[in-house]
Design an enzyme around this catalytic site. Structure first.
Site, mmCIF file in Angstrom:
data_model
loop_
_atom_site.group_PDB
_atom_site.id
_atom_site.type_symbol
_atom_site.label_atom_id
_atom_site.label_comp_id
_atom_site.label_asym_id
_atom_site.label_seq_id
_atom_site.Cartn_x
_atom_site.Cartn_y
_atom_site.Cartn_z
ATOM 1 N N HIS A 160 0.811 -1.218 0.000
ATOM 2 C CA HIS A 160 0.000 0.000 0.000
ATOM 3 C C HIS A 160 0.845 1.269 0.000
ATOM 4 C CE1 HIS A 160 0.430 -0.323 4.495
ATOM 5 N NE2 HIS A 160 0.458 0.987 4.411
ATOM 6 N N ASP A 193 0.166 -7.608 1.368
ATOM 7 C CA ASP A 193 0.550 -6.215 1.575
ATOM 8 C C ASP A 193 2.062 -6.063 1.627
ATOM 9 O OD1 ASP A 193 0.220 -3.506 1.789
ATOM 10 O OD2 ASP A 193 -0.047 -3.514 3.956
ATOM 11 N N SER A 283 4.770 2.571 7.746
ATOM 12 C CA SER A 283 4.510 1.401 6.914
ATOM 13 C C SER A 283 5.739 1.018 6.101
ATOM 14 C CB SER A 283 3.365 1.674 5.937
ATOM 15 O OG SER A 283 2.138 1.332 6.493
#
Length: 435
Positions: A160, A193, A283
């Site tokens: 993402h 992910d 992230s």
């Protein structure tokens, strides 16, 4: 992208509908540590992602207990990518420590930190050793973090983080010393992910991370998160492994709340839960142990309530993808740009069943895919899966997370309750069919 703990979803590994609910460091391996923290270079790895050094002995991982589903339902895990930029670049202030690590890069990877006191890790030494292996990633519509895997310039991050990248120069990677390079996508795996990008014209002095072993983790051990939260590169935070095998679902929305495009396929992770502060921009960054070894890729955070509330950020519950899963996926992405996933072939739902004189939550098999591993192994409709390889399964989400953590061709033992009786069923997982 917001992640509701009460959405009903259908996932391809099991074909199930599910109620969505909604980490650890080996003790120092030094038998006679010096009074001050020092570092020693790891032995050459067998492959770019081979864990370096034998992990110290650890108690076995434990599954999740009954009753966690209700507690986790109060939280919504949100992707910890970042679209917010700060005007200044800041590092954590130097912490008081017995001594800083002396880095050694003869073999090109981050050194291992030998702690003088396992009960009071020298985090300054760990930050110094690991920071060169963690990068900041910036796109036109967001920001995140990444971890250098090899000298060729491959960097692992969350899907993402880079999902919206289009064209040359769309991704920029900044090293810990401030040098910035363009990068391109090598391969992505939305269902895990994870993504691998490659630094264009990578310099020859890159420092790959040293990999740990997420199967050797224990709840309560100290950890450090390193990344680019809110655009503040090189930020480090510390905490502990709060839980292991925490099934976390992220992503069904088409747009991330932090600006990046989200995956249309739900991401279910058998995650490491940590109290180390993780915020938007973390992230894809590193979660490391007190030896400086990578144990997970930070991916999402939990927040109270259903609304974004202005991106509330860290509340002390963050999640990371275990490094063993990261290594498996990254190897495949580097090799051919795609990744293969394990497949059981059932549709499951949450249930509570009798287990002797007690009751136990589990995943009830509602349907079986014809010819799939579950049917071939003799599983039946109505069987309630309560464990895989001894690790507890208390929901359909937990079942999916356990399967996604494994690889095609792996042999597993499912503990099921059938007609009130426990029995073990051996299953060889297949590769998930292309959708």
């Amino acid at each position: 992208m917001t992640l509701s703990p009460h959405d009903t979803q259908h996932l391809p590994e099991t074909g199930r509908t599910q109620e969505i609910p909604a980490a650890s460091v080996p003790p120092s391996a030094a038998s006679a540590p010096p009074p001050a923290a020092t570092t020693t270079p790891p032995a050459p790895p067998a492959s770019p992602y081979q864990p370096i050094g034998d992990p110290p002995g650890q108690p076995p991982r434990r599954g999740r207990g009954l009753g966690q589903t209700a507690a986790v339902a109060l939280l919504a895990a949100v992707l910890a990518s970042g679209g917010t930029y700060a005007l200044t670049q800041a590092n954590e202030p130097d912490a008081a420590a017995p001594a800083a690590a002396t880095s050694s890069s003869q073999q090109g990877s981050s050194p291992t930190v030998i702690q003088g006191d396992a009960a009071a890790p020298d985090w300054s030494a760990v930050a110094k050793a690991v920071s060169p292996s963690v990068v900041s990633i910036e796109l036109a519509n967001g920001a995140g973090s990444g971890v250098i895997l090899d000298k060729a310039g491959h960097v692992v991050t969350n899907n993402h983080v880079v999902e919206g990248a289009r064209g040359n120069g769309a991704i920029q990677v900044t090293l810990s010393d401030g040098r910035t390079y363009d990068a391109s996508v090598v391969g992505t795996d939305p269902s895990a992910d994870l993504a691998v990008i490659k630094i264009d014209a990578a310099p020859d002095d890159l420092t790959p991370i040293t990999l740990g072993d997420s199967d050797a983790l224990a709840v309560g051990n100290p950890v450090m998160a390193i990344g680019n939260p809110l655009g503040l590169s090189g930020t480090v935070t510390t905490g502990i492994i709060s839980a292991l095998d925490r099934p976390v679902t992220t992503g069904t929305s088409t747009e991330s709340p932090f600006g990046n495009q989200g995956s249309s396929e739900p991401v279910v992770t058998n995650a490491i839960q940590t109290s180390a502060a993780i915020n938007p921009g973390n992230s894809g960054g590193a979660l490391v142990d007190a030896e400086g070894k990578l144990i997970g890729i930070n991916s999402s955070i939990a927040q109270l309530g259903g609304g974004l509330g202005g991106q509330s950020g860290n509340i002390g519950i963050g999640f990371a993808i275990p490094v063993n899963e990261v290594k498996s996926i990254a190897d495949q992405l580097v090799a051919d740009g795609t990744a293969e996933h394990a497949f059981l072939g059932v549709s499951a739902r949450d249930t509570v069943t009798k287990d002797g004189s007690a009751q136990r939550a589990g995943a009830e098999i509602a349907e079986l895919t014809a010819g799939a591993p579950a049917e071939q192994a003799g599983l039946r409709k109505g069987d309630v899966v309560v464990a895989i390889d001894g690790e507890a399964v208390d929901s359909s989400t937990a079942l999916v997370a356990q399967i996604r953590e494994r690889t095609a061709g792996e042999k597993v033992t499912l503990t099921v309750i059938r007609d009130g009786q426990r029995q073990d069923v051996a299953v060889t997982l297949a590769a998930r069919p292309a959708s």
